[in-house]
Design an enzyme around this catalytic site. Sequence first.
Site, short mmCIF file in Angstrom:
data_model
loop_
_atom_site.label_atom_id
_atom_site.label_comp_id
_atom_site.label_asym_id
_atom_site.label_seq_id
_atom_site.Cartn_x
_atom_site.Cartn_y
_atom_site.Cartn_z
N GLU A 1 -6.02 3.45 5.24
CA GLU A 1 -5.04 2.94 4.27
C GLU A 1 -3.74 2.79 5.05
O GLU A 1 -3.08 3.76 5.39
CB GLU A 1 -4.89 3.91 3.10
CG GLU A 1 -4.09 3.32 1.95
CD GLU A 1 -2.72 3.93 1.82
OE1 GLU A 1 -1.75 3.20 2.13
OE2 GLU A 1 -2.61 5.09 1.42
N CYS B 1 3.95 3.08 0.52
CA CYS B 1 3.31 1.92 1.14
C CYS B 1 3.01 0.82 0.12
O CYS B 1 2.77 -0.33 0.50
CB CYS B 1 2.03 2.33 1.86
SG CYS B 1 0.86 3.19 0.82
#
Length: 534
Positions: free
Chosen positions: A306, A340
């Site tokens: 990720e 993020c």
Amino acid sequence: MHFGSNMMLSFNSTKLVSKLYELSYFGSSIARKLPQGNLSTFNCRCFATVSPTSSFLLDKAFINGKWVEPSAGGKFPVTNPATGDVLGFAPECTEKDALSAIAAANNAFQDWKNTSAKLRSSLIRKLYELQLKNLNSLAELISLEMGKPLRESKGEINYGASFFEWFSEETKRITGQVFPSPFPNSMTLYVREPIGPVGIITPWNFPNAMITRKLAAVLACGCTAVIRPAEDTPFSALALAKLVEEAGFPPGVVNVIPSSRDQASAIGSILSTSPEIAAISFTGSTNVGKILLSSSASTVKRVCLELGGNAPFIVFDSADIDAAVQGCIASKFRNTGQTCVSANRIFVQSGVHDKFVNALATEMAKSLKVGDPLDMSTTVGPLVNSKGLEKVKVHVEDALSKGGKLIVGGKHLHGNFFEPTLISNISENMKLCSEETFGPLAAIHPFETESQVIAAANSCRAGLAGYFYSSSIDQIWRVSKALQVGMVGVNAGIISCCEAPFGGVKESGLGREGSHLGIDEFTNVKYICLGSLN
């Protein structure tokens, strides 16, 4: 990534979640002393220096069920980003410690993989209960380590605990399938088996939830773990190890080996090249993810990544502007912009551009308060370190030098604190268009047509999350399909939950975390053909 907080939610869920966070707060057990000086023109109070008394400030590694000194005996300082004070000293683990942790995880796996799903489920459920029981202490620790406002830290502990709850239930649903055989007198089926020991490498921005989202699935599948947390937030990882110990997991099932940045590369290399580590689960920068992906090829291990995002946030002419503003505040400024999935490129259609910018500026001044992370009224804390602060400063200066219009903020306040900032008249030649800011900077890009904004949104190699606001069902369907991202928020600025698959496309990652799909990353499918059945 990453939920972390519901400081500003769209629609009617705002008050509910805010109330839940308030109910979870029973006061700080930490003594404070006030320094001199104001931080901000945003009506904030002075932040407090703290002397932590929490039992979760642990200075040893957790290997094979024991709290051990690192092999070289070293410690490294962990700094409170709000005050600059040293919070504590964490164990400086090395390659030797990584090898010990891998050996412990591999030995424990031989028995753990054969435990019943019911036993694993009960132990993971115990972690859920322990995390909620210790919510206040764990949340304070996050705020002290990385500066997250306490109301959001409490949200992260709840969010992190939800993965223990979810995967404690999914543990009992890991199934195979019997399917019709093409061969006479035979039966064909497949089963799922645990992949093996897993190397977990996590970031600082969600120091609890980024571990629990991975670890809960790893444990549910019958795998073991070696965890290397970010150097900025090692204590939150060690606190989880303490919960693992209290829950009664067998020795070696979970191992935590913190280190400073000096040892990070060496430990990452050991984890990614070791034949005893069957999978790597990593959340962090795209550049580091590529290094881990390359080094993991040497043993052809499973890699779940990720990575970085550069999320578009699109406001169409048909949008509910009030809802879009609230969604933008939630997506852009929670965790001081350090997520993020944060809205990094905010595109606003010309017909509502001025209305949206004015409304966003008003709401920022009203709702965003810079201050002491341990104050429950604070909504914006410090950047995690000077490197993060410097990037925000560079992006602001670059945008203003290239024609950007400063609407709100724009100033470095004190230490690692930076004003929540709004800049309009953004153009594609600015650094913030191609780089993830990771800070409290909202940049507004004007656009004219749907096709134009889709091309702009998809123009980068990142593809983690995207958001847009529209009241046209036709447009909602078209744009949802057209955005090249792994997750889409439609008329919503907060999208993460344990029930949903989290992950990106392009250079934002591989695989999915959370949901029932999170099990796939840590299991192998074994096909069995039973022949000669007369």
